[in-house]
Design a protein around this motif. Sequence first.
Motif, short mmCIF file in Angstrom:
data_model
loop_
_atom_site.label_atom_id
_atom_site.label_comp_id
_atom_site.label_asym_id
_atom_site.label_seq_id
_atom_site.Cartn_x
_atom_site.Cartn_y
_atom_site.Cartn_z
N VAL A 256 9.19 -0.96 -3.86
CA VAL A 256 10.42 -1.09 -4.13
C VAL A 256 12.20 -0.72 -4.66
O VAL A 256 11.47 -0.53 -6.35
CB VAL A 256 10.12 -2.78 -4.39
CG1 VAL A 256 11.55 -3.65 -4.20
CG2 VAL A 256 8.84 -3.42 -3.13
N ARG A 257 12.82 -1.09 -4.53
CA ARG A 257 14.04 -0.15 -4.84
C ARG A 257 15.11 -1.35 -4.95
O ARG A 257 15.26 -2.48 -4.55
CB ARG A 257 14.66 0.92 -3.88
CG ARG A 257 14.45 2.12 -4.12
CD ARG A 257 15.00 3.56 -3.21
NE ARG A 257 14.15 4.35 -3.62
CZ ARG A 257 14.65 5.42 -3.12
NH1 ARG A 257 15.79 6.28 -2.85
NH2 ARG A 257 13.79 6.74 -3.54
N PHE A 258 15.77 -1.29 -6.43
CA PHE A 258 17.05 -2.40 -6.27
C PHE A 258 17.64 -1.40 -7.54
O PHE A 258 17.26 -0.93 -8.91
CB PHE A 258 16.13 -3.71 -7.54
CG PHE A 258 15.32 -3.42 -8.75
CD1 PHE A 258 15.67 -4.03 -10.30
CD2 PHE A 258 13.28 -3.84 -8.16
CE1 PHE A 258 14.94 -3.50 -10.93
CE2 PHE A 258 13.21 -2.83 -9.14
CZ PHE A 258 13.66 -2.89 -10.50
N LYS A 259 18.28 -2.85 -7.73
CA LYS A 259 20.01 -1.74 -8.94
C LYS A 259 20.36 -2.98 -9.58
O LYS A 259 19.97 -3.92 -8.97
CB LYS A 259 21.64 -2.03 -8.08
CG LYS A 259 21.49 -0.77 -6.76
CD LYS A 259 22.01 -0.88 -5.67
CE LYS A 259 22.33 0.00 -4.58
NZ LYS A 259 23.65 0.17 -3.42
N VAL A 260 20.70 -2.26 -10.61
CA VAL A 260 20.46 -2.86 -12.09
C VAL A 260 21.77 -2.17 -12.50
O VAL A 260 22.25 -1.14 -12.69
CB VAL A 260 19.24 -2.84 -12.89
CG1 VAL A 260 18.55 -3.73 -12.13
CG2 VAL A 260 18.58 -1.49 -13.40
N ASN A 261 21.99 -3.05 -13.97
CA ASN A 261 23.19 -2.46 -15.15
C ASN A 261 22.60 -1.46 -15.91
O ASN A 261 21.59 -2.02 -16.49
CB ASN A 261 23.42 -3.31 -15.84
CG ASN A 261 24.81 -3.18 -16.79
OD1 ASN A 261 25.47 -2.01 -16.44
ND2 ASN A 261 25.52 -4.05 -17.48
N GLY A 262 23.01 -0.64 -16.30
CA GLY A 262 22.19 0.60 -16.77
C GLY A 262 22.36 0.14 -18.73
O GLY A 262 21.59 0.49 -19.09
N GLN A 263 23.23 -0.78 -18.63
CA GLN A 263 22.57 -1.47 -20.01
C GLN A 263 21.52 -2.55 -20.21
O GLN A 263 20.96 -2.64 -21.31
CB GLN A 263 24.02 -2.74 -20.80
CG GLN A 263 25.24 -1.33 -20.94
CD GLN A 263 26.28 -2.33 -21.33
OE1 GLN A 263 26.86 -3.37 -20.84
NE2 GLN A 263 27.64 -1.54 -21.40
N ARG A 264 20.98 -2.69 -19.19
CA ARG A 264 19.69 -3.38 -19.12
C ARG A 264 18.47 -2.84 -19.32
O ARG A 264 17.38 -3.12 -19.09
CB ARG A 264 20.00 -4.33 -17.98
CG ARG A 264 21.05 -5.36 -18.19
CD ARG A 264 20.35 -6.62 -16.85
NE ARG A 264 19.56 -7.05 -16.67
CZ ARG A 264 18.64 -7.87 -15.88
NH1 ARG A 264 19.09 -7.72 -14.83
NH2 ARG A 264 17.30 -8.14 -16.32
N ILE A 265 18.64 -1.08 -19.30
CA ILE A 265 17.44 -0.20 -20.01
C ILE A 265 16.84 0.33 -20.32
O ILE A 265 18.25 0.42 -21.28
CB ILE A 265 16.94 0.13 -17.67
CG1 ILE A 265 18.69 1.08 -18.55
CG2 ILE A 265 17.12 -0.23 -16.57
CD1 ILE A 265 18.27 2.01 -16.84
N LYS A 266 15.94 0.74 -20.77
CA LYS A 266 15.69 1.62 -22.06
C LYS A 266 14.60 2.70 -21.83
O LYS A 266 13.76 2.45 -21.32
CB LYS A 266 16.02 1.16 -23.67
CG LYS A 266 14.32 0.88 -23.98
CD LYS A 266 14.11 0.20 -24.85
CE LYS A 266 12.49 -0.72 -25.12
NZ LYS A 266 12.48 -1.02 -26.28
N PHE A 267 14.91 4.24 -22.47
CA PHE A 267 14.04 5.11 -21.65
C PHE A 267 12.13 4.29 -22.24
O PHE A 267 12.01 3.12 -23.43
CB PHE A 267 13.94 5.99 -22.97
CG PHE A 267 15.14 7.14 -22.28
CD1 PHE A 267 15.07 7.61 -21.26
CD2 PHE A 267 16.79 6.87 -23.47
CE1 PHE A 267 16.29 8.34 -20.63
CE2 PHE A 267 17.92 7.89 -22.45
CZ PHE A 267 17.16 8.57 -21.53
N TYR A 268 11.72 4.83 -21.52
CA TYR A 268 9.71 5.01 -21.88
C TYR A 268 9.39 5.86 -22.01
O TYR A 268 10.03 7.27 -21.46
CB TYR A 268 9.42 3.89 -20.35
CG TYR A 268 8.14 3.69 -20.63
CD1 TYR A 268 7.24 2.82 -20.81
CD2 TYR A 268 7.53 4.84 -19.34
CE1 TYR A 268 5.63 3.18 -21.21
CE2 TYR A 268 5.50 4.98 -19.49
CZ TYR A 268 5.35 3.76 -20.82
OH TYR A 268 3.93 3.79 -20.71
N PHE A 269 8.78 6.33 -23.56
CA PHE A 269 7.74 6.63 -24.18
C PHE A 269 6.47 6.50 -24.04
O PHE A 269 6.08 5.71 -23.98
CB PHE A 269 8.46 7.65 -25.23
CG PHE A 269 9.70 7.86 -25.59
CD1 PHE A 269 9.94 8.62 -25.31
CD2 PHE A 269 10.59 6.15 -26.41
CE1 PHE A 269 11.30 8.76 -25.25
CE2 PHE A 269 11.98 6.30 -26.30
CZ PHE A 269 12.67 7.60 -26.00
#
Length: 126
Positions: free
Chosen positions: A95-108
């Motif tokens: 499933v694809r969706f669009k979000v603002n880049g400020q609401r995500i962070k890198f996953y390690f």
Amino acid sequence: MDWSEAAEQRLNGLNELDEFRLKAYESSTLYKERMKKYHDNKIEKREWMVGDLVLLLNSMLRLFPGKLKSKWTLPYLVTQLFYHGLVELETKEGVRFKVNGQRIKFYFRHAESANEVIESCHLDEV
């Protein structure tokens, strides 16, 4: 009492008040510019790339209160980048969706490597 002298004092007082307002306006403008520059320097610039794994901020957390509940939800895959920080994410189900880049962070992925057993020793043997 001289009316012309009183009128002149009144005009001088109004002119001084206008000068005081102008100086206050200029100083507040300078202050706002300095604070904006300081704030912009503190913002971390993030560069996303297609294929990165990221975590999404759960903005609906208020509905499910919990002191220890994580604010970030599962890792998503970055599939496409747009202008002005818009990012398209994809779930494991596709499933694809669009979000603002400020609401995500890198996953390690440090948690997956913690499951590996390098060496084991029993306390009875020690």
